[in-house]
Write a protein that holds these residues in place. Sequence first.
Motif, PDB file in Angstrom:
ATOM      1  N   VAL A  14       0.856  -1.178   0.000  1.00 33.42           N
ATOM      2  CA  VAL A  14       0.000   0.000   0.000  1.00 33.42           C
ATOM      3  C   VAL A  14       0.894   1.231   0.000  1.00 33.42           C
ATOM      4  CG1 VAL A  14      -1.803   1.251   1.236  1.00 33.42           C
ATOM      5  CG2 VAL A  14      -1.755  -1.245   1.314  1.00 33.42           C
ATOM      6  N   PHE A  15       0.701   2.092  -0.973  1.00 30.04           N
ATOM      7  CA  PHE A  15       1.441   3.357  -0.996  1.00 30.04           C
ATOM      8  C   PHE A  15       0.538   4.442  -0.428  1.00 30.04           C
ATOM      9  CE2 PHE A  15       3.380   1.160  -4.693  1.00 30.04           C
ATOM     10  CZ  PHE A  15       4.700   1.177  -4.267  1.00 30.04           C
ATOM     11  N   SER A  16       1.142   5.285   0.387  1.00 28.73           N
ATOM     12  CA  SER A  16       0.401   6.424   0.886  1.00 28.73           C
ATOM     13  C   SER A  16       0.831   7.635   0.069  1.00 28.73           C
ATOM     14  CB  SER A  16       0.730   6.617   2.364  1.00 28.73           C
ATOM     15  OG  SER A  16       0.050   7.732   2.842  1.00 28.73           O
ATOM     16  N   PRO A  52      -2.442  -5.600 -17.067  1.00 29.66           N
ATOM     17  CA  PRO A  52      -2.470  -4.249 -17.654  1.00 29.66           C
ATOM     18  C   PRO A  52      -1.532  -3.289 -16.925  1.00 29.66           C
ATOM     19  CG  PRO A  52      -4.525  -4.724 -16.504  1.00 29.66           C
ATOM     20  CD  PRO A  52      -3.723  -5.982 -16.478  1.00 29.66           C
ATOM     21  N   ASN A  53      -1.317  -2.132 -17.522  1.00 31.19           N
ATOM     22  CA  ASN A  53      -0.507  -1.101 -16.867  1.00 31.19           C
ATOM     23  C   ASN A  53      -1.093  -0.740 -15.514  1.00 31.19           C
ATOM     24  OD1 ASN A  53       1.473  -0.739 -18.800  1.00 31.19           O
ATOM     25  ND2 ASN A  53       0.211   0.709 -19.970  1.00 31.19           N
ATOM     26  N   GLY A  54      -0.241  -0.602 -14.524  1.00 28.73           N
ATOM     27  CA  GLY A  54      -0.696  -0.214 -13.201  1.00 28.73           C
ATOM     28  C   GLY A  54      -1.263  -1.363 -12.392  1.00 28.73           C
ATOM     29  N   ALA A  55      -1.153  -2.602 -12.902  1.00 27.90           N
ATOM     30  CA  ALA A  55      -1.736  -3.757 -12.213  1.00 27.90           C
ATOM     31  C   ALA A  55      -0.969  -4.125 -10.944  1.00 27.90           C
ATOM     32  CB  ALA A  55      -1.779  -4.957 -13.152  1.00 27.90           C
ATOM     33  N   GLY A  56       0.300  -3.750 -10.869  1.00 25.69           N
ATOM     34  CA  GLY A  56       1.105  -4.078  -9.697  1.00 25.69           C
ATOM     35  C   GLY A  56       2.273  -5.013  -9.989  1.00 25.69           C
ATOM     36  N   LYS A  57       2.589  -5.203 -11.266  1.00 28.84           N
ATOM     37  CA  LYS A  57       3.665  -6.122 -11.645  1.00 28.84           C
ATOM     38  C   LYS A  57       5.026  -5.645 -11.152  1.00 28.84           C
ATOM     39  CE  LYS A  57       2.757  -5.600 -16.019  1.00 28.84           C
ATOM     40  NZ  LYS A  57       1.666  -4.610 -15.932  1.00 28.84           N
ATOM     41  N   SER A  58       5.367  -4.405 -11.478  1.00 25.85           N
ATOM     42  CA  SER A  58       6.686  -3.894 -11.073  1.00 25.85           C
ATOM     43  C   SER A  58       6.799  -3.814  -9.554  1.00 25.85           C
ATOM     44  CB  SER A  58       6.943  -2.514 -11.682  1.00 25.85           C
ATOM     45  OG  SER A  58       6.986  -2.601 -13.081  1.00 25.85           O
ATOM     46  N   THR A  59       5.708  -3.454  -8.901  1.00 28.45           N
ATOM     47  CA  THR A  59       5.720  -3.388  -7.443  1.00 28.45           C
ATOM     48  C   THR A  59       6.011  -4.776  -6.864  1.00 28.45           C
ATOM     49  OG1 THR A  59       4.126  -1.573  -7.511  1.00 28.45           O
ATOM     50  CG2 THR A  59       4.370  -2.721  -5.411  1.00 28.45           C
ATOM     51  N   THR A  60       5.417  -5.806  -7.460  1.00 29.31           N
ATOM     52  CA  THR A  60       5.695  -7.176  -7.007  1.00 29.31           C
ATOM     53  C   THR A  60       7.183  -7.486  -7.155  1.00 29.31           C
ATOM     54  OG1 THR A  60       3.502  -7.837  -7.791  1.00 29.31           O
ATOM     55  CG2 THR A  60       5.044  -9.602  -7.253  1.00 29.31           C
TER      56      THR A  60
HETATM   57  N1  LIG Z   1       6.214   4.659  -5.350  1.00 33.00           N
HETATM   58  C1  LIG Z   1       4.907   4.708  -5.583  1.00 33.00           C
HETATM   59  N2  LIG Z   1       4.116   5.583  -4.921  1.00 33.00           N
HETATM   60  C2  LIG Z   1       2.788   5.631  -5.141  1.00 33.00           C
HETATM   61  N3  LIG Z   1       2.139   4.826  -5.996  1.00 33.00           N
HETATM   62  C3  LIG Z   1       2.854   3.929  -6.681  1.00 33.00           C
HETATM   63  C4  LIG Z   1       4.274   3.818  -6.525  1.00 33.00           C
HETATM   64  N4  LIG Z   1       4.717   2.812  -7.328  1.00 33.00           N
HETATM   65  C5  LIG Z   1       3.644   2.337  -7.974  1.00 33.00           C
HETATM   66  N5  LIG Z   1       2.520   2.995  -7.596  1.00 33.00           N
HETATM   67  C6  LIG Z   1       1.152   2.732  -8.060  1.00 33.00           C
HETATM   68  O1  LIG Z   1       0.885   1.366  -7.820  1.00 33.00           O
HETATM   69  C7  LIG Z   1       0.136   0.796  -8.896  1.00 33.00           C
HETATM   70  C8  LIG Z   1       0.900  -0.354  -9.502  1.00 33.00           C
HETATM   71  O2  LIG Z   1       2.055   0.115 -10.162  1.00 33.00           O
HETATM   72  P1  LIG Z   1       3.095  -0.857 -10.878  1.00 33.00           P
HETATM   73  O3  LIG Z   1       3.474  -1.946  -9.938  1.00 33.00           O
HETATM   74  O4  LIG Z   1       4.198  -0.018 -11.425  1.00 33.00           O
HETATM   75  O5  LIG Z   1       2.221  -1.469 -12.062  1.00 33.00           O
HETATM   76  P2  LIG Z   1       2.674  -2.267 -13.378  1.00 33.00           P
HETATM   77  O6  LIG Z   1       4.135  -2.563 -13.280  1.00 33.00           O
HETATM   78  O7  LIG Z   1       1.816  -3.486 -13.383  1.00 33.00           O
HETATM   79  O8  LIG Z   1       2.351  -1.369 -14.541  1.00 33.00           O
HETATM   80  C9  LIG Z   1      -0.125   1.947  -9.860  1.00 33.00           C
HETATM   81  O9  LIG Z   1      -1.378   2.491  -9.542  1.00 33.00           O
HETATM   82  C10 LIG Z   1       0.982   2.926  -9.548  1.00 33.00           C
HETATM   83  O10 LIG Z   1       0.604   4.237  -9.860  1.00 33.00           O
END
Ligand SMILES: Nc1ncnc2c1ncn2[C@@H]1O[C@H](COP(=O)(O)OP(=O)(O)O)[C@@H](O)[C@H]1O
Length: 319
Positions: A14-16, A52-60
Amino acid sequence: MGDGFIELDGVEKVFSVRRRAGLLRRERHEVRAVDGISFTVPRGEMVGYIGPNGAGKSTTIKMLTGILTPSGGRLRIAGLDPSRQRALLARRMGVVFGQRTTLWWDLPLRDSYALVRRMYRVPEARFRANLDRCVELLDLGGLLDVPVRQLSLGQRMRGDITAALLHDPEVLYLDEPTIGLDVVTKATVRRFLRELNAERGTTVLLTTHDLTDIEQLCERVMVIDHGRLVYDGALGGLHEIGESERTLVVDLERELPPIEGIDGARTVRTQGPRQWLAFPSSASAAPLVARIAADYPLVDLSVREPDIEEVIARMYAGR
Ligand SMILES: Nc1ncnc2c1ncn2[C@@H]1O[C@H](COP(=O)(O)OP(=O)(O)O)[C@@H](O)[C@H]1O
Ligand SMILES: [Mg+2]
């Protein structure tokens, strides 16, 4: 937990974030980038991780590598906690971000690699053997003395993949490694990854927008949408996602507890005054909207089709 090499159990991030709310006021609100994901990857498997874009892949991927700490749940790689035992794990993993190089911009590849060698204390003979192998299979001969800034995207990507593998990692995370690459380079990269996985048994987690990558490399694909795992199985089974849900995005006058008691819909997410309600794709949104408007201070609303269906449809259409 089981005997997986990569193990996630209810992992959340969860990002704040602070968002403008009027001229001077800023409001805090939460972005659930990863919303309770569980999966296991055995050692030696190569899996696709799409959505899709913004799904959370990179965050994972950032949590897997220890760059980000999960907000909840449990995550282990080879029994280790990436965010707490990052240094230990760094020696055992490689990571490539397609959108961003880990190489030194002003240095020739050769010098970047020498730095990597020292960073991970790779024995000279091992380093030589790995570098020679990558140079040959990734066709890097003649590029080793060129500064990274002068390389094309495809050349740089092959250079990045090499850098990630010089220390013999057990697991390789690839975040969109084929994005923007030409057909020939894509084919070279795919062939290389297939061999790496088959011959060295390297575990690979691959994020991509290119279905051909998955088709040629992964027997298993995981699909993530809005931070949740919506599919985990063979590529062929992806068609099944067709009968999923639509989402009603509702903006209320103010932040309220999750909307309840609307037949045929359930609130899946809230963010400030905004709430998301899932309902079956086959149902009409009109009665739901009427019910909500009657009971809640409704300001605005929209219906969102499932993103993932769109993405997958596009992937299949583009072939
Ligand atoms: N450092 C961050 N601070 C706030 N929101 C973030 C941050 N990194 C990613 N997000 C949000 O988290 C969601 C998932 O992002 P991301 O994992 O990059 O998606 P993907 O790689 O699938 O396109 C998006 O809504 C993005 O805007
Ligand atoms: Mg991404």
